[in-house]
Design a protein around this motif. Structure first.
Motif, PDB file in Angstrom:
ATOM      1  N   LEU A   2      14.372  16.653  -2.422  1.00 33.81           N
ATOM      2  CA  LEU A   2      13.376  16.912  -3.070  1.00 33.81           C
ATOM      3  C   LEU A   2      13.431  18.413  -3.606  1.00 33.81           C
ATOM      4  CD1 LEU A   2       9.728  16.747  -1.460  1.00 33.81           C
ATOM      5  CD2 LEU A   2      11.047  15.558  -3.175  1.00 33.81           C
ATOM      6  N   MET A   3      13.365  17.933  -5.367  1.00 33.00           N
ATOM      7  CA  MET A   3      13.916  18.812  -5.887  1.00 33.00           C
ATOM      8  C   MET A   3      12.282  19.996  -7.060  1.00 33.00           C
ATOM      9  SD  MET A   3      17.323  18.745  -5.968  1.00 33.00           S
ATOM     10  CE  MET A   3      17.887  19.421  -7.813  1.00 33.00           C
ATOM     11  N   TRP A   4      12.917  21.257  -6.542  1.00 39.81           N
ATOM     12  CA  TRP A   4      11.993  21.690  -7.154  1.00 39.81           C
ATOM     13  C   TRP A   4      11.428  20.924  -8.617  1.00 39.81           C
ATOM     14  CZ3 TRP A   4       9.023  24.030  -4.259  1.00 39.81           C
ATOM     15  CH2 TRP A   4       8.802  24.506  -2.907  1.00 39.81           C
ATOM     16  N   GLY A   5      12.452  20.851  -9.582  1.00 41.52           N
ATOM     17  CA  GLY A   5      12.102  20.672 -10.934  1.00 41.52           C
ATOM     18  C   GLY A   5      11.085  19.647 -10.851  1.00 41.52           C
ATOM     19  N   THR A   6      11.712  18.257 -10.033  1.00 41.06           N
ATOM     20  CA  THR A   6      10.830  16.934 -10.141  1.00 41.06           C
ATOM     21  C   THR A   6       9.286  17.002  -9.804  1.00 41.06           C
ATOM     22  OG1 THR A   6      13.046  16.097  -9.378  1.00 41.06           O
ATOM     23  CG2 THR A   6      11.014  14.522  -9.081  1.00 41.06           C
ATOM     24  N   CYS A   7       9.252  18.023  -8.188  1.00 37.95           N
ATOM     25  CA  CYS A   7       7.799  18.166  -7.950  1.00 37.95           C
ATOM     26  C   CYS A   7       7.048  19.109  -8.662  1.00 37.95           C
ATOM     27  CB  CYS A   7       8.214  19.045  -6.327  1.00 37.95           C
ATOM     28  SG  CYS A   7       9.337  18.525  -4.982  1.00 37.95           S
ATOM     29  N   ALA A   8       7.456  19.791  -9.234  1.00 33.01           N
ATOM     30  CA  ALA A   8       6.179  20.070 -10.576  1.00 33.01           C
ATOM     31  C   ALA A   8       6.286  19.327 -11.793  1.00 33.01           C
ATOM     32  CB  ALA A   8       7.997  22.004 -11.308  1.00 33.01           C
ATOM     33  N   ILE A   9       7.239  18.913 -11.834  1.00 28.26           N
ATOM     34  CA  ILE A   9       6.518  17.553 -12.948  1.00 28.26           C
ATOM     35  C   ILE A   9       6.065  16.626 -12.689  1.00 28.26           C
ATOM     36  CG2 ILE A   9       7.776  15.713 -14.428  1.00 28.26           C
ATOM     37  CD1 ILE A   9      10.334  16.849 -14.926  1.00 28.26           C
ATOM     38  N   THR A  10       6.324  16.939 -11.165  1.00 26.72           N
ATOM     39  CA  THR A  10       4.776  15.674 -10.585  1.00 26.72           C
ATOM     40  C   THR A  10       3.555  16.048 -10.677  1.00 26.72           C
ATOM     41  OG1 THR A  10       6.583  14.187  -9.643  1.00 26.72           O
ATOM     42  CG2 THR A  10       4.025  14.404  -8.690  1.00 26.72           C
ATOM     43  N   PHE A  11       3.716  17.375 -10.022  1.00 20.53           N
ATOM     44  CA  PHE A  11       2.643  17.907  -9.558  1.00 20.53           C
ATOM     45  C   PHE A  11       1.478  17.824 -11.748  1.00 20.53           C
ATOM     46  CE2 PHE A  11      -0.435  21.343 -10.319  1.00 20.53           C
ATOM     47  CZ  PHE A  11      -0.985  21.925  -9.158  1.00 20.53           C
ATOM     48  N   LEU A  56      12.782   3.069   1.071  1.00 25.92           N
ATOM     49  CA  LEU A  56      11.557   4.055   1.435  1.00 25.92           C
ATOM     50  C   LEU A  56      11.176   3.212   2.870  1.00 25.92           C
ATOM     51  CD1 LEU A  56       9.396   6.146   0.909  1.00 25.92           C
ATOM     52  CD2 LEU A  56       8.052   3.969   0.158  1.00 25.92           C
ATOM     53  N   THR A  57      10.693   4.001   3.709  1.00 25.73           N
ATOM     54  CA  THR A  57      10.668   3.960   5.198  1.00 25.73           C
ATOM     55  C   THR A  57       9.121   5.202   5.502  1.00 25.73           C
ATOM     56  OG1 THR A  57      12.201   6.125   6.373  1.00 25.73           O
ATOM     57  CG2 THR A  57      12.309   3.765   5.883  1.00 25.73           C
ATOM     58  N   PRO A  58       7.919   4.946   6.025  1.00 27.67           N
ATOM     59  CA  PRO A  58       6.766   6.116   6.526  1.00 27.67           C
ATOM     60  C   PRO A  58       7.090   6.970   7.210  1.00 27.67           C
ATOM     61  CG  PRO A  58       6.590   3.555   7.038  1.00 27.67           C
ATOM     62  CD  PRO A  58       7.769   3.777   6.315  1.00 27.67           C
ATOM     63  N   ILE A  93       0.811  -1.068  -0.312  1.00 29.75           N
ATOM     64  CA  ILE A  93      -0.274  -0.141  -0.062  1.00 29.75           C
ATOM     65  C   ILE A  93       1.213   0.985  -0.172  1.00 29.75           C
ATOM     66  CG2 ILE A  93      -1.688   1.057   1.135  1.00 29.75           C
ATOM     67  CD1 ILE A  93      -2.677  -1.325   2.714  1.00 29.75           C
ATOM     68  N   TYR A  94       1.811   1.352   0.202  1.00 25.93           N
ATOM     69  CA  TYR A  94       2.526   2.540   1.299  1.00 25.93           C
ATOM     70  C   TYR A  94       2.757   3.237  -0.345  1.00 25.93           C
ATOM     71  CZ  TYR A  94       4.559   6.272   3.497  1.00 25.93           C
ATOM     72  OH  TYR A  94       5.501   7.687   3.978  1.00 25.93           O
ATOM     73  N   GLU A  95       3.953   1.722  -0.968  1.00 24.11           N
ATOM     74  CA  GLU A  95       5.094   1.587  -2.350  1.00 24.11           C
ATOM     75  C   GLU A  95       3.809   2.056  -3.098  1.00 24.11           C
ATOM     76  OE1 GLU A  95       8.282  -1.462  -1.014  1.00 24.11           O
ATOM     77  OE2 GLU A  95       6.338  -1.809  -2.337  1.00 24.11           O
ATOM     78  N   THR A  96       3.159   2.241  -3.699  1.00 25.09           N
ATOM     79  CA  THR A  96       1.681   2.277  -4.696  1.00 25.09           C
ATOM     80  C   THR A  96       1.682   3.448  -4.327  1.00 25.09           C
ATOM     81  OG1 THR A  96       0.683  -0.080  -4.152  1.00 25.09           O
ATOM     82  CG2 THR A  96      -0.134   1.538  -5.180  1.00 25.09           C
ATOM     83  N   GLY A  97       0.861   4.100  -2.889  1.00 27.08           N
ATOM     84  CA  GLY A  97       0.882   4.917  -2.793  1.00 27.08           C
ATOM     85  C   GLY A  97       2.204   5.849  -3.465  1.00 27.08           C
ATOM     86  N   ALA A  98       2.920   6.240  -3.163  1.00 27.52           N
ATOM     87  CA  ALA A  98       4.778   6.118  -3.908  1.00 27.52           C
ATOM     88  C   ALA A  98       4.733   6.279  -4.869  1.00 27.52           C
ATOM     89  CB  ALA A  98       5.386   5.845  -2.903  1.00 27.52           C
ATOM     90  N   HIS A  99       4.749   5.263  -5.534  1.00 30.01           N
ATOM     91  CA  HIS A  99       4.897   5.259  -7.022  1.00 30.01           C
ATOM     92  C   HIS A  99       3.843   6.266  -7.903  1.00 30.01           C
ATOM     93  CE1 HIS A  99       5.019   3.580 -11.063  1.00 30.01           C
ATOM     94  NE2 HIS A  99       3.738   3.472 -11.008  1.00 30.01           N
ATOM     95  N   LYS A 100       2.742   7.028  -6.795  1.00 30.37           N
ATOM     96  CA  LYS A 100       1.486   7.865  -7.693  1.00 30.37           C
ATOM     97  C   LYS A 100       1.997   9.130  -7.566  1.00 30.37           C
ATOM     98  CE  LYS A 100      -2.637   5.650  -6.914  1.00 30.37           C
ATOM     99  NZ  LYS A 100      -3.094   5.004  -8.185  1.00 30.37           N
ATOM    100  N   LEU A 101       3.784   9.154  -6.970  1.00 25.26           N
ATOM    101  CA  LEU A 101       4.511  10.288  -6.955  1.00 25.26           C
ATOM    102  C   LEU A 101       5.260  10.684  -7.910  1.00 25.26           C
ATOM    103  CD1 LEU A 101       4.604  10.408  -3.478  1.00 25.26           C
ATOM    104  CD2 LEU A 101       3.598  12.330  -4.403  1.00 25.26           C
ATOM    105  N   ASP A 121      11.265   9.059  -5.892  1.00 28.96           N
ATOM    106  CA  ASP A 121      13.044   8.494  -5.670  1.00 28.96           C
ATOM    107  C   ASP A 121      13.488   9.063  -5.502  1.00 28.96           C
ATOM    108  OD1 ASP A 121      12.574   5.961  -7.305  1.00 28.96           O
ATOM    109  OD2 ASP A 121      12.445   7.963  -9.476  1.00 28.96           O
ATOM    110  N   GLN A 122      12.626   9.971  -4.449  1.00 27.74           N
ATOM    111  CA  GLN A 122      13.261  11.447  -3.404  1.00 27.74           C
ATOM    112  C   GLN A 122      12.533  11.843  -2.145  1.00 27.74           C
ATOM    113  OE1 GLN A 122      13.642  14.924  -5.882  1.00 27.74           O
ATOM    114  NE2 GLN A 122      14.419  14.438  -7.767  1.00 27.74           N
ATOM    115  N   LEU A 123      11.922  10.531  -2.576  1.00 30.01           N
ATOM    116  CA  LEU A 123      11.384  10.766  -1.063  1.00 30.01           C
ATOM    117  C   LEU A 123      12.233  11.609   0.811  1.00 30.01           C
ATOM    118  CD1 LEU A 123       8.067   9.163  -0.918  1.00 30.01           C
ATOM    119  CD2 LEU A 123       8.054  11.705  -1.026  1.00 30.01           C
ATOM    120  N   MET A 124      12.854   9.819   0.210  1.00 30.03           N
ATOM    121  CA  MET A 124      14.290  10.150   1.604  1.00 30.03           C
ATOM    122  C   MET A 124      15.536  10.357   1.216  1.00 30.03           C
ATOM    123  SD  MET A 124      12.039   7.839   3.023  1.00 30.03           S
ATOM    124  CE  MET A 124      13.374   7.617   4.007  1.00 30.03           C
ATOM    125  N   GLY A 125      15.810  11.616   0.714  1.00 31.20           N
ATOM    126  CA  GLY A 125      16.325  12.317   0.125  1.00 31.20           C
ATOM    127  C   GLY A 125      16.296  13.525  -0.036  1.00 31.20           C
TER     128      GLY A 125
END
Length: 349
Positions: A184-193, A269-271, A165-173, A178-182
């Motif tokens: 976050l790049m603004w460019g990646t966030c914008a592309i995800t949005f 990945l950790t919650p 469940i957690y990995e599926t939720g993360a996959h939707k991002l 890939d940057q959740l545990m590190g």
């Protein structure tokens, strides 16, 4: 009030000049579905706020059941089969919601064009669409809480459904996952949005078609078959459905609250609570915006444009019915006011 009554009577007289018999004849499958879909969406918008929330809540709970069923079956399957399983099982949610009379934010958006054409007031529309969205979110939250209370986290080891469940939720991002545990790049966030927004549009191009499709037939069997394909396509395609995705948001939150054994052995990945906020901002919000746009103007706009001769008449007829109802209520209120004035005058004398 007299001016209001006069204006309403003028509007009604103008609308009565049109010939609406064209709507009563036999129509093609597509036209029946289009007209019926718009009428169904308007009817749902006119429910009370409490009813909107309750029907939305019921739908959210059904979505929760659907996702748990999908994720349970998907356990251990090759990745290329997971989408197929999701596409086969998840349409059952929409079938149940449809036949139980549930409500979803995505299908309510079909009433946007009728609202702009005067069949509904903006206030009615906003109250309904917000209420049903609140209901959808409460429904997925309720299911998530009940699922955990029923032992959903009894196994949180590596490879458990909780981890899936957690990995599926993360996959939707998308790339943000890939940057959740590190960092976050603004460019990646914008592309995800952006990805989430356009994925939401594509999703509701399919989902909003369910109202016209089910309105095109009176056969329950045909309705079930017609519901399967739009949902199957969006599910297999992995497109984003805002109300449905809220299930993952709530489950991710609960996995942050309750200790997850899989997290201790997972290096990638950790919650964390921040993940829930990221999910809301970069998935939920843009997806809902995309869902609304896709259902409000793309699918509905295409159907309206193709059948404009008929849909315009339908909107005028519904507008006429609305004005006649308002006129009747206005006159009743006027009579009550005048009666009270008369009673007051008699008492004073």
């Amino acid at each position: 009030m007299s001016d209001k009554i006069s204006n309403l009577e003028i509007e009604i007289n103008e609308l009565k000049k049109h010939d609406y018999t064209l709507l009563d004849g036999e129509h093609s499958f597509m036209l029946c579905g289009t007209l019926g879909g718009f009428k169904a969406s308007i009817k749902k918008i006119q429910y009370t706020i409490i009813k909107q929330i309750l029907l939305g809540l019921m739908s959210g709970v059904i979505i929760g059941f659907g996702y748990i069923a999908c994720l349970t079956v998907m356990q251990g399957l090759p990745s290329n089969l997971e989408s197929l399983v999701l596409g086969i099982i998840f349409p059952g949610c929409i079938i149940l919601i449809t036949f139980l009379g549930g409500a979803l934010f995505t299908s309510h958006s079909l009433a946007t064009i009728p609202m702009l054409k005067g069949c509904l007031t903006f206030r009615e529309y906003i109250k309904a669409i917000v209420s049903v969205l609140v209901g959808n979110f409460l429904g997925t939250l309720l299911f998530a809480l009940l699922y955990v209370a029923a032992g959903g986290f009894h196994n949180t080891a590596e490879g458990s459904i909780a981890q899936k469940i957690y990995e599926t939720g993360a996959h939707k991002l998308y790339g943000v996952a890939d940057q959740l545990m590190g960092t976050l790049m603004w460019g990646t966030c914008a592309i995800t949005f952006i990805y989430s927004f356009f994925s939401g549009i594509l999703c509701n191009l399919a989902v909003s078609a369910t109202l016209p499709l089910t309105s095109a037939t009176k056969s329950p069997t045909s309705a079930i078959l017609l519901l399967v394909y739009p949902i199957l396509y969006f599910a297999i395609g992995g497109f984003q459905h805002g109300p449905a995705n809220s299930f993952f948001m709530w489950m991710m939150l609960l996995e942050c609250i309750f200790t997850q054994d899989w997290a201790s052995t997972n290096q990638t990945l950790t919650p964390e609570f921040i993940h829930v906020l990221i999910f809301f901002c970069l998935s939920t919000i843009p997806t809902l915006l995309g869902n609304w746009l896709g259902g409000s103007f793309l699918m509905a706009g295409i159907l309206h444009t193709i059948n404009k001769k008929y849909t315009t008449l339908l909107f005028m007829k519904l507008k006429l019915e609305k004005y006649e109802k308002i006129l009747m209520l206005t006159k009743l209120n006027k009579d009550k006011i005048e009666l009270k004035k008369e009673e007051k005058r008699i008492k004073q004398n």
